[in-house]
Enzyme design. Structure first.
Site, PDB file in Angstrom:
ATOM      1  N   HIS A  12      -7.960  -9.948  -5.275  1.00 54.87           N
ATOM      2  CA  HIS A  12      -7.849  -9.187  -4.038  1.00 54.87           C
ATOM      3  C   HIS A  12      -8.028 -10.112  -2.835  1.00 54.87           C
ATOM      4  O   HIS A  12      -8.501 -11.242  -2.967  1.00 54.87           O
ATOM      5  CB  HIS A  12      -8.927  -8.098  -3.973  1.00 54.87           C
ATOM      6  CG  HIS A  12      -8.655  -6.944  -4.880  1.00 54.87           C
ATOM      7  ND1 HIS A  12      -7.416  -6.357  -4.999  1.00 54.87           N
ATOM      8  CD2 HIS A  12      -9.486  -6.238  -5.709  1.00 54.87           C
ATOM      9  CE1 HIS A  12      -7.481  -5.345  -5.848  1.00 54.87           C
ATOM     10  NE2 HIS A  12      -8.727  -5.264  -6.304  1.00 54.87           N
ATOM     11  N   CYS A  67      -2.323  -9.452  -2.469  1.00 51.46           N
ATOM     12  CA  CYS A  67      -1.608  -8.496  -1.617  1.00 51.46           C
ATOM     13  C   CYS A  67      -1.385  -9.065  -0.216  1.00 51.46           C
ATOM     14  O   CYS A  67      -2.154  -9.893   0.265  1.00 51.46           O
ATOM     15  CB  CYS A  67      -2.398  -7.198  -1.504  1.00 51.46           C
ATOM     16  SG  CYS A  67      -2.522  -6.297  -3.054  1.00 51.46           S
TER      17      CYS A  67
END
Length: 209
Positions: free
Chosen positions: A127, A188
Site C-alpha cells: 500500500h 496504487c
C-alpha cells in the site's frame, strides 16, 4: 443529558484526532517485530553486515521496545524476505501473499509469480500509506538506474530499475515473463482515490556485472 452529550462529543473528537497516529505507530511496531523475527530466524541473513547495520540503525535505536505479540491477523503468514530501497529510505518485511492483513504491516509477495531472488518475474505489492515514508508511499520517487535489494534466508539479490509506468488495475501484462530475472513492484496511484497502479520493473544485477 446535555453534559453527557458534551463529554461524549469531546471524547469522540479526541479519538478521531489521535486514532490515525495511534494506528500508524501500531503498524510501525508490528513491522519492526516482523523484521526482527526474520533476522533472528534466518542465519544467512544475519550474516549480512549491511542488513544488520540497517536494522540496528532504523529499528533498534530509533524505536522503543514493544512487548506486544504480533497481530493475530498475520499469524500463519510467513515473513519470506525483506526489501530495501536506499534512495527512499525503505526497509520492509515481505510476507507470503498480498492479503489485506499482510499489507497492513509490510509488502506482499504475489503468489504464482517467480520466487524472491529466483528466475523470472517476481511481483511484490504494498500500500501507499498517507504517512510520509511509510510502506510504498515514496515509490513514485524512483527513477531508472536506482537500486533495489531483496533479502531472503538464502541470499541477497540486487536489482536496477529499468522501467516505471502507470497501468490500469486490470492490466496483468506487467506480471508476464520478460525473459529476464526481474522484480515488479506494485502500488496504487494516486494515493487518494486511486485509479491506476504504479509499476516499477527492476532487472537483476548479475554478480560481477
Amino acid at each position: 443529558m446535555k453534559k453527557f452529550m458534551a463529554i461524549f462529543l469531546i471524547s469522540v473528537g479526541i479519538i478521531t484526532i489521535f486514532y490515525p497516529k495511534i494506528a500508524d505507530q501500531y503498524s510501525y511496531y508490528q513491522k519492526n517485530k516482523l523484521i526482527k523475527e526474520f533476522r533472528s530466524s534466518n542465519a544467512a541473513v544475519a550474516s549480512f553486515s549491511e542488513v544488520n547495520r540497517l536494522l540496528e540503525i532504523k529499528y533498534d535505536e530509533d524505536m522503543p521496545e514493544v512487548e506486544e505479540e504480533v497481530n493475530p491477523e498475520i499469524i500463519g503468514s510467513s515473513v519470506i524476505g525483506m526489501i530495501e530501497i536506499g534512495k527512499i529510505d525503505l526497509l520492509l518485511p515481505i510476507l507470503y501473499g498480498a492479503t489485506e492483513a499482510n499489507l497492513k504491516f509490510g509488502a506482499g509477495f504475489l503468489e504464482g509469480t517467480a520466487p524472491l531472488g529466483g528466475t523470472g518475474n517476481t511481483a511484490v505489492a504494498a500500500h501507499r500509506s498517507h504517512a510520509f515514508g511509510k510502506l510504498f508511499n515514496r515509490l513514485d520517487e524512483l527513477t531508472t538506474g536506482d537500486q533495489i535489494a531483496i533479502y531472503t534466508n538464502q541470499e541477497m539479490t540486487n536489482y536496477i530499475v529499468q522501467d516505471i509506468k502507470l497501468v490500469l488495475p486490470s492490466d496483468i501484462s506487467v506480471l508476464e515473463d520478460t525473459g529476464h530475472d526481474i522484480i515488479t513492484l506494485i502500488t496504487c496511484h494516486p494515493m487518494t482515490n486511486p485509479t491506476h497502479r504504479l509499476i516499477v520493473h527492476a532487472k537483476r544485477i548479475e554478480e560481477g556485472a
